[in-house]
Scaffold this motif. Structure first.
Motif, PDB file in Angstrom:
ATOM      1  N   LYS A  36       0.513   9.193   9.872  1.00  0.00           N
ATOM      2  CA  LYS A  36       1.798   8.480   9.813  1.00  0.00           C
ATOM      3  C   LYS A  36       2.348   8.487   8.387  1.00  0.00           C
ATOM      4  O   LYS A  36       3.556   8.559   8.176  1.00  0.00           O
ATOM      5  CB  LYS A  36       1.614   7.031  10.285  1.00  0.00           C
ATOM      6  CG  LYS A  36       1.340   6.908  11.778  1.00  0.00           C
ATOM      7  CD  LYS A  36       1.608   5.474  12.231  1.00  0.00           C
ATOM      8  CE  LYS A  36       1.785   5.372  13.735  1.00  0.00           C
ATOM      9  NZ  LYS A  36       0.540   5.662  14.494  1.00  0.00           N
ATOM     10  N   THR A  37       1.458   8.372   7.423  1.00  0.00           N
ATOM     11  CA  THR A  37       1.887   8.328   6.027  1.00  0.00           C
ATOM     12  C   THR A  37       2.553   9.634   5.596  1.00  0.00           C
ATOM     13  O   THR A  37       3.644   9.618   5.020  1.00  0.00           O
ATOM     14  CB  THR A  37       0.696   8.007   5.101  1.00  0.00           C
ATOM     15  OG1 THR A  37       0.186   6.712   5.441  1.00  0.00           O
ATOM     16  CG2 THR A  37       1.102   8.026   3.643  1.00  0.00           C
ATOM     17  N   ILE A  38       1.916  10.760   5.893  1.00  0.00           N
ATOM     18  CA  ILE A  38       2.505  12.015   5.387  1.00  0.00           C
ATOM     19  C   ILE A  38       3.842  12.327   6.074  1.00  0.00           C
ATOM     20  O   ILE A  38       4.725  12.937   5.484  1.00  0.00           O
ATOM     21  CB  ILE A  38       1.540  13.231   5.463  1.00  0.00           C
ATOM     22  CG1 ILE A  38       1.113  13.541   6.887  1.00  0.00           C
ATOM     23  CG2 ILE A  38       0.336  13.008   4.571  1.00  0.00           C
ATOM     24  CD1 ILE A  38       0.278  14.829   6.983  1.00  0.00           C
ATOM     25  N   HIS A  85       0.832  -1.208   0.000  1.00  0.00           N
ATOM     26  CA  HIS A  85       0.000   0.000   0.000  1.00  0.00           C
ATOM     27  C   HIS A  85       0.866   1.258   0.000  1.00  0.00           C
ATOM     28  O   HIS A  85       2.059   1.210   0.326  1.00  0.00           O
ATOM     29  CB  HIS A  85      -0.981  -0.011   1.186  1.00  0.00           C
ATOM     30  CG  HIS A  85      -2.187  -0.852   0.884  1.00  0.00           C
ATOM     31  ND1 HIS A  85      -3.180  -0.423   0.031  1.00  0.00           N
ATOM     32  CD2 HIS A  85      -2.542  -2.091   1.285  1.00  0.00           C
ATOM     33  CE1 HIS A  85      -4.104  -1.368  -0.080  1.00  0.00           C
ATOM     34  NE2 HIS A  85      -3.736  -2.412   0.665  1.00  0.00           N
ATOM     35  N   CYS A  86       0.212   2.380  -0.370  1.00  0.00           N
ATOM     36  CA  CYS A  86       0.946   3.632  -0.563  1.00  0.00           C
ATOM     37  C   CYS A  86       1.155   4.403   0.748  1.00  0.00           C
ATOM     38  O   CYS A  86       1.412   5.601   0.730  1.00  0.00           O
ATOM     39  CB  CYS A  86       0.208   4.517  -1.565  1.00  0.00           C
ATOM     40  SG  CYS A  86       0.022   3.754  -3.176  1.00  0.00           S
ATOM     41  N   GLY A  87       0.991   3.722   1.867  1.00  0.00           N
ATOM     42  CA  GLY A  87       1.175   4.436   3.134  1.00  0.00           C
ATOM     43  C   GLY A  87       1.411   3.461   4.262  1.00  0.00           C
ATOM     44  O   GLY A  87       1.582   2.257   4.053  1.00  0.00           O
ATOM     45  N   ILE A  88       1.408   4.001   5.476  1.00  0.00           N
ATOM     46  CA  ILE A  88       1.633   3.187   6.661  1.00  0.00           C
ATOM     47  C   ILE A  88       0.280   2.619   7.101  1.00  0.00           C
ATOM     48  O   ILE A  88      -0.682   3.364   7.303  1.00  0.00           O
ATOM     49  CB  ILE A  88       2.248   4.047   7.800  1.00  0.00           C
ATOM     50  CG1 ILE A  88       3.527   4.741   7.306  1.00  0.00           C
ATOM     51  CG2 ILE A  88       2.504   3.191   9.033  1.00  0.00           C
ATOM     52  CD1 ILE A  88       4.580   3.816   6.715  1.00  0.00           C
ATOM     53  N   VAL A  89       0.230   1.290   7.182  1.00  0.00           N
ATOM     54  CA  VAL A  89      -1.037   0.632   7.491  1.00  0.00           C
ATOM     55  C   VAL A  89      -1.151   0.373   8.999  1.00  0.00           C
ATOM     56  O   VAL A  89      -0.233  -0.173   9.613  1.00  0.00           O
ATOM     57  CB  VAL A  89      -1.162  -0.697   6.705  1.00  0.00           C
ATOM     58  CG1 VAL A  89      -2.392  -1.479   7.147  1.00  0.00           C
ATOM     59  CG2 VAL A  89      -1.214  -0.422   5.203  1.00  0.00           C
ATOM     60  N   VAL A  90      -2.271   0.827   9.565  1.00  0.00           N
ATOM     61  CA  VAL A  90      -2.568   0.564  10.981  1.00  0.00           C
ATOM     62  C   VAL A  90      -3.942  -0.090  11.046  1.00  0.00           C
ATOM     63  O   VAL A  90      -4.911   0.463  10.506  1.00  0.00           O
ATOM     64  CB  VAL A  90      -2.572   1.881  11.802  1.00  0.00           C
ATOM     65  CG1 VAL A  90      -2.914   1.599  13.264  1.00  0.00           C
ATOM     66  CG2 VAL A  90      -1.234   2.600  11.697  1.00  0.00           C
ATOM     67  N   ASN A  91      -4.021  -1.241  11.658  1.00  0.00           N
ATOM     68  CA  ASN A  91      -5.286  -1.993  11.725  1.00  0.00           C
ATOM     69  C   ASN A  91      -5.954  -2.154  10.356  1.00  0.00           C
ATOM     70  O   ASN A  91      -7.152  -1.919  10.202  1.00  0.00           O
ATOM     71  CB  ASN A  91      -6.281  -1.315  12.692  1.00  0.00           C
ATOM     72  CG  ASN A  91      -5.747  -1.291  14.114  1.00  0.00           C
ATOM     73  OD1 ASN A  91      -5.003  -2.194  14.517  1.00  0.00           O
ATOM     74  ND2 ASN A  91      -6.096  -0.250  14.861  1.00  0.00           N
ATOM     75  N   GLY A  92      -5.170  -2.490   9.377  1.00  0.00           N
ATOM     76  CA  GLY A  92      -5.724  -2.766   8.056  1.00  0.00           C
ATOM     77  C   GLY A  92      -6.085  -1.542   7.224  1.00  0.00           C
ATOM     78  O   GLY A  92      -6.616  -1.666   6.124  1.00  0.00           O
ATOM     79  N   LYS A  93      -5.795  -0.333   7.774  1.00  0.00           N
ATOM     80  CA  LYS A  93      -6.118   0.881   7.010  1.00  0.00           C
ATOM     81  C   LYS A  93      -4.894   1.778   6.873  1.00  0.00           C
ATOM     82  O   LYS A  93      -4.048   1.801   7.771  1.00  0.00           O
ATOM     83  CB  LYS A  93      -7.208   1.679   7.733  1.00  0.00           C
ATOM     84  CG  LYS A  93      -8.569   1.040   7.684  1.00  0.00           C
ATOM     85  CD  LYS A  93      -9.579   1.959   8.349  1.00  0.00           C
ATOM     86  CE  LYS A  93     -10.919   1.256   8.478  1.00  0.00           C
ATOM     87  NZ  LYS A  93     -11.730   1.809   9.555  1.00  0.00           N
ATOM     88  N   VAL A  94      -4.842   2.522   5.771  1.00  0.00           N
ATOM     89  CA  VAL A  94      -3.721   3.451   5.597  1.00  0.00           C
ATOM     90  C   VAL A  94      -3.936   4.649   6.521  1.00  0.00           C
ATOM     91  O   VAL A  94      -4.942   5.350   6.422  1.00  0.00           O
ATOM     92  CB  VAL A  94      -3.608   3.892   4.120  1.00  0.00           C
ATOM     93  CG1 VAL A  94      -2.546   4.972   3.974  1.00  0.00           C
ATOM     94  CG2 VAL A  94      -3.265   2.701   3.234  1.00  0.00           C
ATOM     95  N   ASP A  95      -3.001   4.851   7.428  1.00  0.00           N
ATOM     96  CA  ASP A  95      -3.087   5.938   8.408  1.00  0.00           C
ATOM     97  C   ASP A  95      -2.521   7.217   7.793  1.00  0.00           C
ATOM     98  O   ASP A  95      -1.345   7.273   7.423  1.00  0.00           O
ATOM     99  CB  ASP A  95      -2.296   5.545   9.660  1.00  0.00           C
ATOM    100  CG  ASP A  95      -2.373   6.618  10.738  1.00  0.00           C
ATOM    101  OD1 ASP A  95      -3.203   6.472  11.646  1.00  0.00           O
ATOM    102  OD2 ASP A  95      -1.603   7.614  10.650  1.00  0.00           O
TER     103      ASP A  95
END
Ligand code: PBG
Length: 318
Positions: A138-140, A125-135
């Motif tokens: 944390k991503t930016i 995924h294009c970001g940091i995943v927390v509990n199955g979702k892109v956070d």
């Protein structure tokens, strides 16, 4: 009589409204670790992965044809990936090294680098995943760090493509705080969740391992959200706005062109390119003339800059 303006080749050239120019193209490149390797990918005919030494040779070629800008993507082995995409944060990763070497080797070249983690995360995924979702938060934060590394390495343009909210604001802030206020941000503002990315994901080794990208990339049924994204990115400090893919989104390009005064880049993506390439191989269409028609239509719709896997061949033709 309207046909008098079409009578001869020279008259048609004289009245032509839109013409392709090599210097408006950006050539994308996929960089890998190692030496002396050019790797071919079955699903992406005509596009290769290069080690840095080979990449420099290829760039020398395209420069001699009038292309002046490149966009870099790093590609790594599964075994170097982790959940956080840590590889992307190293100041010495293959993208940073490629930027340094390209800038050392050529004068007046424009180097852009893709700011995202999907090529480097084990989940894709294009970001940091927390509990199955892109956070988003944390991503930016991570995107800001990657952009700073590219700036330090000497990139002229950083190109956030994660479709995270406030990614441009964060990157602009980090760049400014570190004395890089002259770096250009070319934001993938209107990036759609598209099925035209297949060959790219094969060559970049970046397919999501679970789910899809629909929670962050745009729904292709909508244009209003694309315009909101563009407006936000301009407010946050983007210099160039990108619309991607290009061919199925000419209406979006035109609408952005009519509303805003920033340069527009359109990404003629891997699937759009491969469809033509493979049809041409089958003898169904003529690749060069179809490519010119497609790229001209993207420019006619309002794109100032075209990111295209045809950059080199088109420059040869023009
Ligand atoms: C992801 C990214 C993608 C492309 C460029 N950056 C694809 C994706 O969302 O998986 C696609 C480009 C292409 O298809 O040529 N950060």
């Amino acid at each position: 009589m309207l046909r008098r303006l079409r009578l001869t080749n020279s008259i048609r050239d004289l009245v032509s409204e839109v013409n392709l120019k090599p210097s408006n193209f950006i050539a994308p490149f996929f960089v890998i670790e190692g030496n002396n390797i050019v790797q071919e990918i079955k699903s992406f005919p005509g596009v290769f992965r290069y080690t840095i030494d080979k990449l420099l040779l290829e760039i020398k070629e395209i420069l001699s044809k009038g292309i002046k800008s490149v966009l870099l993507f790093g590609v790594i082995d599964e075994k170097f990936k982790d959940d956080l995409g840590s590889y992307a944060l190293s100041e010495d990763n293959v993208v940073c090294r490629a930027i340094r070497e390209i800038k050392n080797s050529f004068d007046d070249i424009v180097v852009a680098a893709d700011v995202c983690v999907c090529n480097y995360t084990s989940h894709g995924h294009c970001g940091i995943v927390v509990n199955g979702k892109v956070d988003n938060t944390k991503t930016i934060e991570v995107l800001g760090k990657i952009a700073l590394n590219y700036a330090k390495a000497g990139a002229d343009i950083v190109t956030p493509s994660a479709m995270a909210d406030f990614q441009v604001m964060q990157i602009r802030k980090v760049l400014d705080e570190n004395g890089f206020n002259d770096k250009i941000i070319m934001s993938y503002s209107a990036k759609y969740a598209s099925s035209f990315y297949g060959p790219f994901r094969d060559i970049a080794n970046s397919s999501p391992k679970f789910g899809d990208r629909k929670t962050y990339q745009l729904d292709f049924r909508n244009i209003k959200q694309a315009l909101s994204e563009v407006e936000k990115d301009i407010q946050e400090g983007a210099d160039i706005i990108m619309i991607k893919p290009a061919l199925s989104y000419l209406d979006v390009i035109r609408e952005v062109k009519n509303r805003y005064n920033v340069p527009i880049a359109a990404y003629n993506v891997s699937g759009e390119y491969a469809m033509v390439k493979i049809s041409a191989k089958e003898g169904i269409i003529d690749e060069k003339s179809v490519a010119i028609e497609i790229l001209t239509s993207i420019k006619r719709a309002g794109a100032d800059i075209i990111i295209s896997y045809w950059a080199k061949e088109i420059a040869e033709l023009l």
